[in-house]
Design a protein around this motif. Structure first.
Motif, mmCIF file in Angstrom:
data_model
loop_
_atom_site.group_PDB
_atom_site.id
_atom_site.type_symbol
_atom_site.label_atom_id
_atom_site.label_comp_id
_atom_site.label_asym_id
_atom_site.label_seq_id
_atom_site.Cartn_x
_atom_site.Cartn_y
_atom_site.Cartn_z
ATOM 1 N N TYR A 33 0.784 -1.046 -0.114
ATOM 2 C CA TYR A 33 -0.071 0.111 -0.249
ATOM 3 C C TYR A 33 0.939 1.212 -0.021
ATOM 4 O O TYR A 33 0.580 2.243 -0.716
ATOM 5 C CB TYR A 33 -0.804 -0.104 1.145
ATOM 6 C CG TYR A 33 -1.780 -1.135 1.426
ATOM 7 C CD1 TYR A 33 -2.947 -1.073 0.420
ATOM 8 C CD2 TYR A 33 -1.873 -2.134 2.317
ATOM 9 C CE1 TYR A 33 -3.871 -2.159 0.293
ATOM 10 C CE2 TYR A 33 -2.707 -3.124 2.259
ATOM 11 C CZ TYR A 33 -3.725 -3.143 1.370
ATOM 12 O OH TYR A 33 -4.723 -4.055 1.362
ATOM 13 N N SER A 34 1.940 1.467 0.965
ATOM 14 C CA SER A 34 2.690 2.558 0.972
ATOM 15 C C SER A 34 3.433 2.926 -0.444
ATOM 16 O O SER A 34 3.390 4.004 -0.785
ATOM 17 C CB SER A 34 3.497 2.647 2.355
ATOM 18 O OG SER A 34 4.132 1.593 2.313
ATOM 19 N N TYR A 71 2.708 1.593 -3.190
ATOM 20 C CA TYR A 71 1.731 2.068 -4.287
ATOM 21 C C TYR A 71 1.415 3.704 -4.183
ATOM 22 O O TYR A 71 1.300 4.169 -5.360
ATOM 23 C CB TYR A 71 0.508 1.163 -4.289
ATOM 24 C CG TYR A 71 -0.429 1.249 -5.261
ATOM 25 C CD1 TYR A 71 -0.453 0.359 -6.489
ATOM 26 C CD2 TYR A 71 -1.494 2.044 -5.442
ATOM 27 C CE1 TYR A 71 -1.372 0.324 -7.489
ATOM 28 C CE2 TYR A 71 -2.389 2.077 -6.067
ATOM 29 C CZ TYR A 71 -2.235 1.564 -7.334
ATOM 30 O OH TYR A 71 -3.202 1.420 -8.179
ATOM 31 N N ASN A 72 1.092 3.802 -2.989
ATOM 32 C CA ASN A 72 0.671 5.586 -2.964
ATOM 33 C C ASN A 72 1.844 6.187 -3.184
ATOM 34 O O ASN A 72 1.596 7.408 -3.790
ATOM 35 C CB ASN A 72 0.042 5.496 -1.720
ATOM 36 C CG ASN A 72 -1.344 4.851 -1.382
ATOM 37 O OD1 ASN A 72 -1.877 4.311 -2.266
ATOM 38 N ND2 ASN A 72 -1.543 4.755 -0.112
ATOM 39 N N HIS A 73 3.120 6.021 -2.820
ATOM 40 C CA HIS A 73 4.066 6.768 -3.246
ATOM 41 C C HIS A 73 4.446 6.981 -4.709
ATOM 42 O O HIS A 73 4.687 7.988 -5.248
ATOM 43 C CB HIS A 73 5.398 6.014 -2.452
ATOM 44 C CG HIS A 73 6.551 6.877 -2.680
ATOM 45 N ND1 HIS A 73 7.004 8.147 -2.269
ATOM 46 C CD2 HIS A 73 7.603 6.634 -3.506
ATOM 47 C CE1 HIS A 73 8.004 8.762 -2.729
ATOM 48 N NE2 HIS A 73 8.717 7.700 -3.506
ATOM 49 N N ILE A 113 2.091 6.774 -6.951
ATOM 50 C CA ILE A 113 1.007 7.408 -7.313
ATOM 51 C C ILE A 113 1.582 9.102 -7.185
ATOM 52 O O ILE A 113 1.292 9.839 -8.102
ATOM 53 C CB ILE A 113 -0.230 7.099 -6.896
ATOM 54 C CG1 ILE A 113 -0.805 5.905 -7.483
ATOM 55 C CG2 ILE A 113 -1.419 8.336 -6.862
ATOM 56 C CD1 ILE A 113 -2.189 5.316 -7.032
ATOM 57 N N GLN A 114 1.995 9.279 -6.005
ATOM 58 C CA GLN A 114 2.218 10.834 -5.861
ATOM 59 C C GLN A 114 3.369 11.059 -6.831
ATOM 60 O O GLN A 114 3.385 12.394 -7.340
ATOM 61 C CB GLN A 114 2.923 11.041 -4.539
ATOM 62 C CG GLN A 114 1.769 10.749 -3.458
ATOM 63 C CD GLN A 114 2.378 10.683 -2.164
ATOM 64 O OE1 GLN A 114 3.472 10.865 -1.894
ATOM 65 N NE2 GLN A 114 1.249 11.117 -0.986
ATOM 66 N N LYS A 134 1.965 11.508 -10.416
ATOM 67 C CA LYS A 134 1.064 12.722 -10.342
ATOM 68 C C LYS A 134 1.960 13.982 -10.441
ATOM 69 O O LYS A 134 1.874 14.843 -11.327
ATOM 70 C CB LYS A 134 0.272 13.187 -9.209
ATOM 71 C CG LYS A 134 -1.034 11.858 -9.342
ATOM 72 C CD LYS A 134 -1.971 12.164 -8.175
ATOM 73 C CE LYS A 134 -3.246 11.304 -8.643
ATOM 74 N NZ LYS A 134 -4.388 11.574 -7.777
ATOM 75 N N LYS A 184 -5.960 6.411 -8.211
ATOM 76 C CA LYS A 184 -6.537 6.592 -6.998
ATOM 77 C C LYS A 184 -5.494 5.930 -6.001
ATOM 78 O O LYS A 184 -5.049 4.760 -6.213
ATOM 79 C CB LYS A 184 -7.885 6.217 -6.706
ATOM 80 C CG LYS A 184 -8.827 6.867 -7.667
ATOM 81 C CD LYS A 184 -9.688 7.528 -7.006
ATOM 82 C CE LYS A 184 -10.923 8.081 -7.503
ATOM 83 N NZ LYS A 184 -10.601 9.364 -8.422
ATOM 84 N N VAL A 185 -5.175 6.318 -4.812
ATOM 85 C CA VAL A 185 -4.412 5.839 -3.683
ATOM 86 C C VAL A 185 -5.058 4.675 -3.129
ATOM 87 O O VAL A 185 -6.450 4.803 -3.201
ATOM 88 C CB VAL A 185 -4.107 6.756 -2.706
ATOM 89 C CG1 VAL A 185 -3.124 7.994 -3.321
ATOM 90 C CG2 VAL A 185 -5.043 7.584 -1.956
ATOM 91 N N LYS A 186 -4.522 3.886 -2.768
ATOM 92 C CA LYS A 186 -5.133 2.543 -2.059
ATOM 93 C C LYS A 186 -5.320 3.028 -0.537
ATOM 94 O O LYS A 186 -4.342 3.447 -0.036
ATOM 95 C CB LYS A 186 -4.305 1.299 -2.197
ATOM 96 C CG LYS A 186 -4.348 0.805 -3.315
ATOM 97 C CD LYS A 186 -3.800 -0.607 -3.673
ATOM 98 C CE LYS A 186 -3.896 -1.043 -4.907
ATOM 99 N NZ LYS A 186 -3.475 -2.351 -5.179
ATOM 100 N N LYS A 187 -6.281 2.718 0.084
ATOM 101 C CA LYS A 187 -6.526 2.913 1.553
ATOM 102 C C LYS A 187 -5.528 1.686 2.552
ATOM 103 O O LYS A 187 -5.696 0.542 2.022
ATOM 104 C CB LYS A 187 -7.933 2.729 1.941
ATOM 105 C CG LYS A 187 -8.066 2.894 3.151
ATOM 106 C CD LYS A 187 -9.524 2.577 3.807
ATOM 107 C CE LYS A 187 -9.862 2.800 5.209
ATOM 108 N NZ LYS A 187 -11.290 2.585 5.703
#
Length: 198
Positions: free
Chosen positions: A32-33, A35-37, A39-40, A43, A64-67
């Motif tokens: 998760y972390s 993946y979200n990184h 995405i940032q 972007k 979309k970021v993952k929860k």
């Protein structure tokens, strides 16, 4: 990982679609972390292209970021904890049953982690101040825990079993045995550095 990135050489930035980015992210099975990184980063990367007028719109805009799912950790009650310790202590086929039970009891009674506890030595026990000195594994910075009344007998038992000041309190429990813990007083003089790995 970058070999299959949609921006590899030869691909025009204007040809990259949102599905290219989401497909790339999903193909790597990031946690998760991470993946979200990514995405940032994507972007921000495509926002630069939009700002510089290389793109009219960012293909990363719709990502979309993952929860982040916090794992549910079940903590035993004090009675269950005592049953676990008694069970480990009673294992006849385990030559280290007594020390293993002491180790688990130490963790539970003092509320400390396995990595830090595996490196604690006799010299890190200060009976006059009634405190233990632990070292954070990543930074090797010392921190102090009081010897709580419920753990005093166990700490004394392990302290007396260690003969030399540099002897670990738990000999057989040593997942990080190859890493030398600093002696008290050495931490201020030189930073800890793990041994080189080949």
């Amino acid at each position: 990982m970058l070999n299959d990135f949609p921006l590899r050489s030869g691909v025009e930035i204007s040809k990259i679609k949102p599905s290219d980015l989401s497909g790339w992210l999903e193909s790597h099975r990031f946690k998760y972390s991470s993946y979200n990184h990514y995405i940032q980063v994507l972007k921000a990367l495509f926002e630069v292209a939009v700002t510089d007028k290389a793109l009219a719109d960012s293909p990363a805009r719709t990502l979309k970021v993952k929860k982040v799912v916090t794992p549910r950790r079940v903590t035993p009650s004090y009675e269950e904890f005592r049953v676990i310790i008694a069970d480990v202590r009673s294992q006849k086929g385990n030559a280290d049953a007594e020390e293993s039970a002491d180790f688990l009891e130490f963790l539970g009674l003092l509320g400390v982690g396995q990595a830090e506890t595996s490196g604690i030595a006799k010299q890190h026990v200060n009976l006059s101040k009634q405190q233990l000195t632990f070292f954070r594994v990543k930074t090797c910075k010392p921190y102090f825990i009081p010897i709580f009344p419920q753990a005093r007998a166990l700490v004394l038992k392990r302290y007396e079993k260690a003969l030399e000041q540099t002897d670990p309190l738990f000999r057989s429990i040593s997942p990080r045995a190859e890493i030398k813990r600093p002696a008290l007083g050495e931490t201020q003089r030189k930073p800890y550095s793990p041994p080189a790995t080949d």
